[in-house]
Design a protein around this motif. Structure first.
Motif, PDB file in Angstrom:
ATOM      1  N   LEU A  83       0.943  -1.602   0.175  1.00  0.00           N
ATOM      2  CA  LEU A  83      -0.026   0.571   0.535  1.00  0.00           C
ATOM      3  C   LEU A  83       1.139   1.704   0.273  1.00  0.00           C
ATOM      4  O   LEU A  83       0.458   2.137  -0.531  1.00  0.00           O
ATOM      5  CB  LEU A  83      -1.324  -0.203   1.372  1.00  0.00           C
ATOM      6  N   LYS A  85       3.658   0.968  -1.696  1.00  0.00           N
ATOM      7  CA  LYS A  85       4.136   1.362  -2.943  1.00  0.00           C
ATOM      8  C   LYS A  85       5.728   0.526  -2.955  1.00  0.00           C
ATOM      9  O   LYS A  85       6.883   1.991  -3.123  1.00  0.00           O
ATOM     10  CB  LYS A  85       3.751   1.983  -4.111  1.00  0.00           C
ATOM     11  N   TRP A  97       1.149   0.083 -11.409  1.00  0.00           N
ATOM     12  CA  TRP A  97       0.953  -0.911  -9.989  1.00  0.00           C
ATOM     13  C   TRP A  97      -0.845  -0.830 -10.336  1.00  0.00           C
ATOM     14  O   TRP A  97      -1.318   0.252 -10.731  1.00  0.00           O
ATOM     15  CB  TRP A  97       1.053   0.186  -8.749  1.00  0.00           C
ATOM     16  N   GLN A  99      -4.780  -1.253  -9.379  1.00  0.00           N
ATOM     17  CA  GLN A  99      -5.949  -1.273  -8.555  1.00  0.00           C
ATOM     18  C   GLN A  99      -7.322  -1.907  -8.339  1.00  0.00           C
ATOM     19  O   GLN A  99      -7.495  -2.245  -9.448  1.00  0.00           O
ATOM     20  CB  GLN A  99      -5.938   0.225  -8.120  1.00  0.00           C
ATOM     21  N   THR A 100      -7.145  -2.223  -7.143  1.00  0.00           N
ATOM     22  CA  THR A 100      -8.707  -2.590  -6.995  1.00  0.00           C
ATOM     23  C   THR A 100      -9.667  -2.433  -5.714  1.00  0.00           C
ATOM     24  O   THR A 100      -8.851  -1.933  -4.773  1.00  0.00           O
ATOM     25  CB  THR A 100      -8.380  -4.740  -7.293  1.00  0.00           C
ATOM     26  N   ILE A 109      -8.805  -0.284  -0.987  1.00  0.00           N
ATOM     27  CA  ILE A 109      -8.300  -0.130  -1.733  1.00  0.00           C
ATOM     28  C   ILE A 109      -7.124  -1.413  -1.670  1.00  0.00           C
ATOM     29  O   ILE A 109      -6.092  -0.951  -0.105  1.00  0.00           O
ATOM     30  CB  ILE A 109      -8.040   0.646  -2.836  1.00  0.00           C
ATOM     31  N   LYS A 110      -6.151  -2.062  -2.170  1.00  0.00           N
ATOM     32  CA  LYS A 110      -5.626  -3.300  -2.781  1.00  0.00           C
ATOM     33  C   LYS A 110      -4.535  -3.032  -3.793  1.00  0.00           C
ATOM     34  O   LYS A 110      -5.128  -2.321  -5.439  1.00  0.00           O
ATOM     35  CB  LYS A 110      -5.646  -4.438  -2.245  1.00  0.00           C
ATOM     36  N   VAL A 111      -4.045  -2.936  -3.968  1.00  0.00           N
ATOM     37  CA  VAL A 111      -2.783  -2.683  -5.329  1.00  0.00           C
ATOM     38  C   VAL A 111      -1.903  -3.602  -5.363  1.00  0.00           C
ATOM     39  O   VAL A 111      -1.617  -4.609  -4.525  1.00  0.00           O
ATOM     40  CB  VAL A 111      -2.161  -1.497  -4.471  1.00  0.00           C
ATOM     41  N   TYR A 158      -7.232  -0.096 -13.044  1.00  0.00           N
ATOM     42  CA  TYR A 158      -7.915  -1.361 -12.956  1.00  0.00           C
ATOM     43  C   TYR A 158      -7.337  -2.251 -13.759  1.00  0.00           C
ATOM     44  O   TYR A 158      -6.908  -2.025 -15.027  1.00  0.00           O
ATOM     45  CB  TYR A 158      -9.399  -0.774 -12.683  1.00  0.00           C
ATOM     46  N   THR A 301      -6.590  -8.435 -10.019  1.00  0.00           N
ATOM     47  CA  THR A 301      -5.067  -7.252  -9.810  1.00  0.00           C
ATOM     48  C   THR A 301      -4.046  -9.156  -9.575  1.00  0.00           C
ATOM     49  O   THR A 301      -3.672  -8.718  -9.861  1.00  0.00           O
ATOM     50  CB  THR A 301      -6.168  -6.829  -8.676  1.00  0.00           C
TER      51      THR A 301
END
Length: 533
Positions: A83, A85, A97, A99-100, A109-111, A158, A301
């Protein structure tokens, strides 16, 4: 040499071998690729700060040792690094990166990081999907650089936004509307613009989430009727002669048959690809609307693009070079749901049994961050060989999300915590509840909440249902800006509520000795609950 150059030189056999050659593998050859790439990934991952944190001082030397010593992971194990990064803590440098949604109302969110090698693998596998979507037999496909694709995808960050990015460097296929315009448009604007451009230029490919593809398809008929005569003439003036002829002929035929215009009356798709939760609920209707059976693929993702159907449209095959796959049998998955401390046993690709359901576990190859990661998806193995398409590796049907999550048509991600919070915000005296994903007679998914009001509370059932619905829909809207389109997209009310009589849950517990799961109890358990009212 790029994909498009090979097409121009008619190197069709070489293209098929390069992108779809994995379908010729036997089980031994498939596992050889899996093991080689996993050994490389273990070496990379074990030396990075993220790997050292999860390994806790262990130094596994083999895949077998790695599986014995490394516990199964979830996003919580990576969140503090990903999160923020912190790319310097990962096994390889992230290029992009993705995201969803993580869990609405709790974790926004999570990446997920994608390395250069991951992007190259994604590109190759998406090109394989492109070829297979047009194929009717082994080695045969129909793709041209001049083809146009209807844009029905969520843009970057996305995961679906990677699709046009992957194609851009290999083949000059056009998106309708162009990606640089589409990313600035709303969902509705993209649909209208894409369809108008399709009338002018034709459409050869369509790729979208199953539920969204259905929504877009059903709106094309109304849009094809046009607005004012002036705007219709303006659109026609920009159409090529063959599209004007096709449109006039289609309208004449539909008028004679007394029916609405369908997409298949106007467009002859070469390839139709769909993905996402509940896609199977829409495939029959999509085939009727377009005259082409959608080819289901699986992409997410964290795992990227990992699976595709072939020309048989009879189960998905996992690409051997995207992830290393492990499978938790259903009985082991159920044990881990009932006891979160339980470490379920996993099986490898060459150990799966036809007919059995499995929760998927992935280790992302090519410098990926996620290892022994529980994606949260359930598949059924439908066979280890297939005489219909000549394959000798397992194939799978996508079933659904794991029972601890309710995902409706790829638009929601509801957990027990989400519903508990919504009930708390409602201020209603709900004493007990359970919720499960159910399907309408038309095979449309919806969330069904069964709630019991506390003893002595004076409430109007109709008002109670409406307040609960409003609070849950707040979460739905938080998770997707296009929630306003969800009811039209599904064709039904996506949230249904049943209020059971006071004491129903206690009576079930006292008579059966069982407590219902908060999420996705069996249909039999819910039937019993209603019998104890």
């Amino acid at each position: 040499m790029k994909f498009e150059e090979k097409l121009k030189k008619k190197q069709y056999a070489a293209l098929w071998a390069e992108y779809c050659g994995f379908l010729d593998l036997d089980m031994e050859g498939y596992m050889r690729i899996q093991n080689r790439l996993m050994e490389e990934q273990i070496s990379l991952w074990s030396r990075c700060a993220l790997g050292e944190k999860i390994l806790g001082g262990n130094k596994p030397a083999t895949i077998e040792e790695f599986r014995r010593t490394v516990p199964l992971t979830t996003y919580e194990d990576y969140a503090d690094i990903l999160l923020l990064k912190q790319g310097d803590m990962l096994p390889d440098t992230p290029i992009i990166w993705i995201q969803t949604t993580w869990e609405g109302g709790r974790h926004p969110i999570k990446v997920a990081p994608y390395t250069q090698a991951m992007l190259e693998t994604y590109r190759n596998n998406i090109l394989a999907c492109l070829l297979l979507s047009t194929s009717h037999k082994r080695g045969q496909f129909n793709v041209k650089a001049t083809d146009k694709i209807l844009y029905a995808l969520a843009p970057l960050p996305y995961a679906t936004g990677l699709f046009p990015l992957a194609l851009r460097d290999e083949i000059g296929m056009g998106f309708l509307p162009p990606v640089e315009e589409a990313v600035k448009m709303s969902f509705s604007e993209r649909n209208k613009k894409g369809f108008k451009m399709g009338l002018e230029q034709d459409i050869e490919f369509f790729f979208g989430v199953g539920s969204v593809a259905y929504y877009v398809s059903t709106t094309l008929s109304s849009m094809s009727k046009g607005g004012s005569s002036g705007s219709s003439l303006k659109t026609l003036s920009r159409c090529s002669p063959h599209m004007i002829y096709r449109l006039l002929r289609a309208k004449s035929r539909c008028k004679q048959e007394g029916r609405d215009l369908l997409p298949k009356d106007l467009f002859k798709l070469k390839g139709f690809m769909c993905a996402g939760t509940d896609s199977r609920c829409y495939k029959d209707q999509l085939e009727e609307l377009w005259g082409v059976r959608p080819m289901e693929l699986f992409a997410g993702t964290e795992p990227s693009c990992i699976g595709t159907e072939t020309w048989t449209r009879n189960g998905m095959y996992f690409f051997p070079d995207a992830c290393f796959y492990e499978f938790i049998p259903e009985v082991e998955m159920e044990k881990s749901i009932d006891d979160p401390s339980y470490q379920p046993r996993t099986y490898l690709m060459d150990e799966v049994i036809p007919g059995e359901k499995y929760e998927l576990v992935i280790s992302v190859l090519k410098g990926g961050a996620f290892m022994r990661y529980r994606v949260g998806d359930v598949y059924r193995c439908t066979g280890r060989e297939n005489g219909e398409d000549g394959t000798r590796i397992p194939r799978f049907d996508y079933i659904d999300r794991v029972p601890t999550i309710i995902d409706i048509a790829n638009f929601t991600r509801i957990s027990a915590h989400t519903i508990e919070s919504a009930i708390g915000l409602s201020g209603l005296p709900v004493a007990d509840w359970t919720a499960r994903k159910e399907y309408s007679p038309e095979n449309r998914p919806f969330l069904h909440l069964y709630a019991e009001i506390a003893s002595g509370a004076l409430v109007n059932q109709a008002v109670t249902k409406e307040i609960l619905r409003e609070q849950l829909e707040i979460y739905f809207r938080h998770m997707d800006n296009d929630y306003k389109d969800l009811k039209r997209l599904l064709g039904i009310e996506p949230l249904q509520i049943t209020i059971v009589k006071c004491g129903t849950f206690d009576r079930l517990r006292s008579h059966t000795g069982r407590t219902l799961r908060r999420l996705n109890p069996s249909a039999y358990d819910v039937k019993e609950l209603l019998e104890y009212q």
